[in-house]
Design a protein around this motif. Sequence first.
Motif, PDB file in Angstrom:
ATOM      1  N   ASP A  67       0.917  -1.161   0.087  1.00  0.00           N
ATOM      2  CA  ASP A  67      -0.016   0.016   0.057  1.00  0.00           C
ATOM      3  C   ASP A  67       1.087   1.209   0.095  1.00  0.00           C
ATOM      4  O   ASP A  67       0.289   2.324  -0.091  1.00  0.00           O
ATOM      5  CB  ASP A  67      -0.821   0.002   1.238  1.00  0.00           C
ATOM      6  CG  ASP A  67      -1.894  -0.940   1.206  1.00  0.00           C
ATOM      7  OD1 ASP A  67      -2.315  -1.611   0.092  1.00  0.00           O
ATOM      8  OD2 ASP A  67      -2.365  -1.534   2.312  1.00  0.00           O
ATOM      9  N   HIS A  68       2.142   1.021   0.334  1.00  0.00           N
ATOM     10  CA  HIS A  68       2.989   2.275   0.360  1.00  0.00           C
ATOM     11  C   HIS A  68       3.983   2.432  -0.560  1.00  0.00           C
ATOM     12  O   HIS A  68       5.100   2.878  -0.480  1.00  0.00           O
ATOM     13  CB  HIS A  68       3.623   2.202   1.514  1.00  0.00           C
ATOM     14  CG  HIS A  68       2.457   2.277   2.921  1.00  0.00           C
ATOM     15  ND1 HIS A  68       1.957   3.494   3.238  1.00  0.00           N
ATOM     16  CD2 HIS A  68       1.909   1.605   3.495  1.00  0.00           C
ATOM     17  CE1 HIS A  68       0.880   3.459   4.167  1.00  0.00           C
ATOM     18  NE2 HIS A  68       0.890   2.004   4.255  1.00  0.00           N
ATOM     19  N   PHE A  69       4.114   1.400  -1.699  1.00  0.00           N
ATOM     20  CA  PHE A  69       5.272   1.598  -2.754  1.00  0.00           C
ATOM     21  C   PHE A  69       5.238   2.698  -3.301  1.00  0.00           C
ATOM     22  O   PHE A  69       4.198   3.359  -3.764  1.00  0.00           O
ATOM     23  CB  PHE A  69       4.808   0.448  -3.781  1.00  0.00           C
ATOM     24  CG  PHE A  69       5.203  -1.150  -3.485  1.00  0.00           C
ATOM     25  CD1 PHE A  69       5.827  -1.448  -2.052  1.00  0.00           C
ATOM     26  CD2 PHE A  69       5.229  -1.883  -4.330  1.00  0.00           C
ATOM     27  CE1 PHE A  69       5.816  -2.827  -1.729  1.00  0.00           C
ATOM     28  CE2 PHE A  69       5.457  -3.277  -3.897  1.00  0.00           C
ATOM     29  CZ  PHE A  69       5.772  -3.774  -2.510  1.00  0.00           C
ATOM     30  N   GLY A  70       6.266   3.334  -3.287  1.00  0.00           N
ATOM     31  CA  GLY A  70       6.584   4.532  -3.750  1.00  0.00           C
ATOM     32  C   GLY A  70       5.951   5.814  -3.010  1.00  0.00           C
ATOM     33  O   GLY A  70       6.091   6.927  -3.379  1.00  0.00           O
ATOM     34  N   ASP A  71       5.771   5.401  -1.924  1.00  0.00           N
ATOM     35  CA  ASP A  71       5.230   6.504  -0.931  1.00  0.00           C
ATOM     36  C   ASP A  71       5.611   6.326   0.624  1.00  0.00           C
ATOM     37  O   ASP A  71       4.780   6.010   1.383  1.00  0.00           O
ATOM     38  CB  ASP A  71       3.468   6.531  -0.827  1.00  0.00           C
ATOM     39  CG  ASP A  71       3.021   7.816  -0.467  1.00  0.00           C
ATOM     40  OD1 ASP A  71       3.724   8.617   0.008  1.00  0.00           O
ATOM     41  OD2 ASP A  71       1.962   7.574  -0.175  1.00  0.00           O
ATOM     42  N   ALA A  72       6.932   6.193   0.717  1.00  0.00           N
ATOM     43  CA  ALA A  72       7.605   6.138   2.091  1.00  0.00           C
ATOM     44  C   ALA A  72       7.009   7.126   3.141  1.00  0.00           C
ATOM     45  O   ALA A  72       6.952   6.753   4.261  1.00  0.00           O
ATOM     46  CB  ALA A  72       9.090   6.376   1.838  1.00  0.00           C
ATOM     47  N   GLY A  73       6.605   8.371   2.867  1.00  0.00           N
ATOM     48  CA  GLY A  73       6.078   9.355   3.658  1.00  0.00           C
ATOM     49  C   GLY A  73       4.984   8.615   4.547  1.00  0.00           C
ATOM     50  O   GLY A  73       4.987   8.927   5.659  1.00  0.00           O
TER      51      GLY A  73
END
Length: 205
Positions: A67-73
């Motif tokens: 759910d957070h691939f490419g969205d580490a924030g």
Amino acid sequence: MRLFLSSWKLGDAPELLDDLANGARNAAVIGNALDALPAPQRQQATGRETAMLCDRGYLATEVDLRDHFGDAGTLAERLAGFDVVWVHGGNPFVLRLAMALSGADRILTDLLYRDALVYAGWSAGACVLSPSLRGLELVDDPADAVTAYDRQVLWEGLGLLSYAFVPHYRSPIPESESIERVVERYDREGVLYRVFRDGEVTLVS
């Protein structure tokens, strides 16, 4: 840094995890080592892990790194709300790549160095903390990571351990025979490693 590392699930000393957590009970369950499995099988396995922790008195919630691939924030914000991260077994190559694609490798390393949470992992969940995953292809297929995410395999571990974590050593499961070959290879190549039988737990505190 607080680590609870086991060859098989909670091992023979689950109270050691409770001690490390120091009364905290909010746990994230990361099951991405099983992402190459069919969805129903993966969901069932992760559900068993969550139920096991709930039975132990933890408030356990799955955090799916996909759910957070490419969205580490957003992952960093979410993990900051947990006291314990439970990373369960499966394929270490799949798990390692999921950690890289989501930024979990960097986020967890930072949280651990700040002593902001406990990392609890068994089998693959512990293996990814090793300096390298090389040798584990004798047990698990690296190509599963490519199948799961259509990305190249990562062979580097997180390096939070100074040795290769080798689970299921001479234990009553099918993988134990392959683990013997891993140990033979490490001996031959001079790799620093530690073996763990199912039930055994090691702590870093």
